[in-house]
Design a protein around this motif. Structure first.
Motif, mmCIF file in Angstrom:
data_model
loop_
_atom_site.group_PDB
_atom_site.id
_atom_site.type_symbol
_atom_site.label_atom_id
_atom_site.label_comp_id
_atom_site.label_asym_id
_atom_site.label_seq_id
_atom_site.Cartn_x
_atom_site.Cartn_y
_atom_site.Cartn_z
ATOM 1 N N VAL A 152 -19.557 11.859 -23.837
ATOM 2 C CA VAL A 152 -18.547 12.943 -23.652
ATOM 3 C C VAL A 152 -17.222 11.851 -23.852
ATOM 4 N N GLY A 153 -16.252 12.501 -24.657
ATOM 5 C CA GLY A 153 -15.297 11.610 -24.872
ATOM 6 C C GLY A 153 -14.159 12.309 -25.769
ATOM 7 N N VAL A 154 -12.834 11.850 -25.634
ATOM 8 C CA VAL A 154 -11.830 12.383 -26.640
ATOM 9 C C VAL A 154 -10.965 11.269 -26.958
ATOM 10 N N ALA A 155 -9.953 11.552 -28.028
ATOM 11 C CA ALA A 155 -9.243 10.627 -28.649
ATOM 12 C C ALA A 155 -7.617 11.263 -28.099
ATOM 13 N N THR A 156 -6.839 9.959 -27.989
ATOM 14 C CA THR A 156 -5.516 10.316 -27.335
ATOM 15 C C THR A 156 -4.515 11.016 -28.297
ATOM 16 N N ASN A 157 -3.766 11.787 -28.291
ATOM 17 C CA ASN A 157 -2.932 12.436 -29.124
ATOM 18 C C ASN A 157 -1.639 11.640 -29.561
ATOM 19 N N SER A 158 -0.678 11.920 -30.369
ATOM 20 C CA SER A 158 0.241 11.268 -30.819
ATOM 21 C C SER A 158 1.132 10.467 -29.734
ATOM 22 N N GLU A 159 1.010 11.143 -28.371
ATOM 23 C CA GLU A 159 1.841 10.802 -27.182
ATOM 24 C C GLU A 159 1.060 9.632 -26.270
ATOM 25 N N GLY A 160 -0.275 9.561 -26.834
ATOM 26 C CA GLY A 160 -1.130 8.795 -25.829
ATOM 27 C C GLY A 160 -1.861 9.585 -24.769
ATOM 28 N N LYS A 161 -1.417 10.874 -24.850
ATOM 29 C CA LYS A 161 -2.280 11.660 -23.864
ATOM 30 C C LYS A 161 -3.597 12.275 -24.296
ATOM 31 N N PHE A 162 -4.504 12.343 -22.978
ATOM 32 C CA PHE A 162 -5.775 12.800 -23.252
ATOM 33 C C PHE A 162 -6.089 13.985 -22.203
ATOM 34 N N GLU A 163 -7.038 14.744 -22.400
ATOM 35 C CA GLU A 163 -7.589 15.719 -21.440
ATOM 36 C C GLU A 163 -8.924 15.669 -21.701
ATOM 37 N N LEU A 164 -9.771 15.629 -20.470
ATOM 38 C CA LEU A 164 -11.239 15.801 -20.840
ATOM 39 C C LEU A 164 -11.886 16.609 -19.690
ATOM 40 N N SER A 165 -12.690 17.498 -20.052
ATOM 41 C CA SER A 165 -13.343 18.353 -18.957
ATOM 42 C C SER A 165 -14.800 17.605 -18.842
ATOM 43 N N VAL A 166 -15.106 17.453 -17.669
ATOM 44 C CA VAL A 166 -16.398 16.725 -17.114
ATOM 45 C C VAL A 166 -16.966 17.336 -15.827
ATOM 46 N N PRO A 167 -18.383 17.464 -15.945
ATOM 47 C CA PRO A 167 -18.793 18.122 -14.929
ATOM 48 C C PRO A 167 -18.698 17.351 -13.281
#
Length: 167
Positions: A152-167
């Motif tokens: 489970v992972g994501v990449a940061t957007n152009s502003e360095g922000k990330f959002e991740l949904s986890v159990p």
């Protein structure tokens, strides 16, 4: 009559600062155009529509290609009202309560929706968000954030922000 080159002059020197200002304004305009594309907001309503159709509509309303397996999503339906939300917020809402997860935006153009069997023991999903910055506190776009020991992972957007949904 002689042909002469025409220059903007400030005194006896060419006006390079005016040319620099024009180029700066053009650059700022292009930057704001790209930023506006990234910040595209979605407003739409779905009333008992198939999840496959909803994903196709969201794809058309955004600037991203949403990848999914039709056979996995065809038996699910969506009723939702989305007002001024990002594509990731829209996906979170339409996939709520369904056995699917979505990835963050990949290569600035792809989002994948994947089937993930829900564990009956898991009742609460938490959202983790944050920013990834360098030592000067400048945002770092495109950094992969992964939960240790999982896929489970994501990449940061152009502003360095990330959002991740986890159990």
């Amino acid at each position: 009559m002689k042909h002469q080159n025409v220059f903007l002059l400030l005194g006896n020197k060419p006006c390079y600062s005016l040319l620099g200002s024009v180029l700066l304004v053009c650059f700022l305009f292009m930057t704001s155009f790209v930023y506006a594309q990234e910040q595209k907001r979605i407003t739409v309503e779905f009333e008992n529509e198939s999840l496959a159709e909803v994903l196709k509509k969201l794809e058309k309303l955004s600037s991203y290609k949403i990848l999914f397996t039709y056979d996995q999503v065809q038996k699910y339906s969506v009723t939702a009202s989305l007002k001024n939300v990002s594509i990731l917020e829209a996906l979170k809402k339409v996939l709520e309560g369904k056995p699917f997860v979505y990835s963050d935006i990949t290569d600035d153009k792809y989002i994948s929706v994947k089937y993930q069997k829900l564990d009956e023991k898991i009742v609460d999903v938490k959202t983790i968000s944050g920013y990834v910055v360098d030592s000067k506190y400048e945002p770092l776009p495109g950094v992969t954030v992964i939960i240790k020991g999982t896929t489970v992972g994501v990449a940061t957007n152009s502003e360095g922000k990330f959002e991740l949904s986890v159990p």
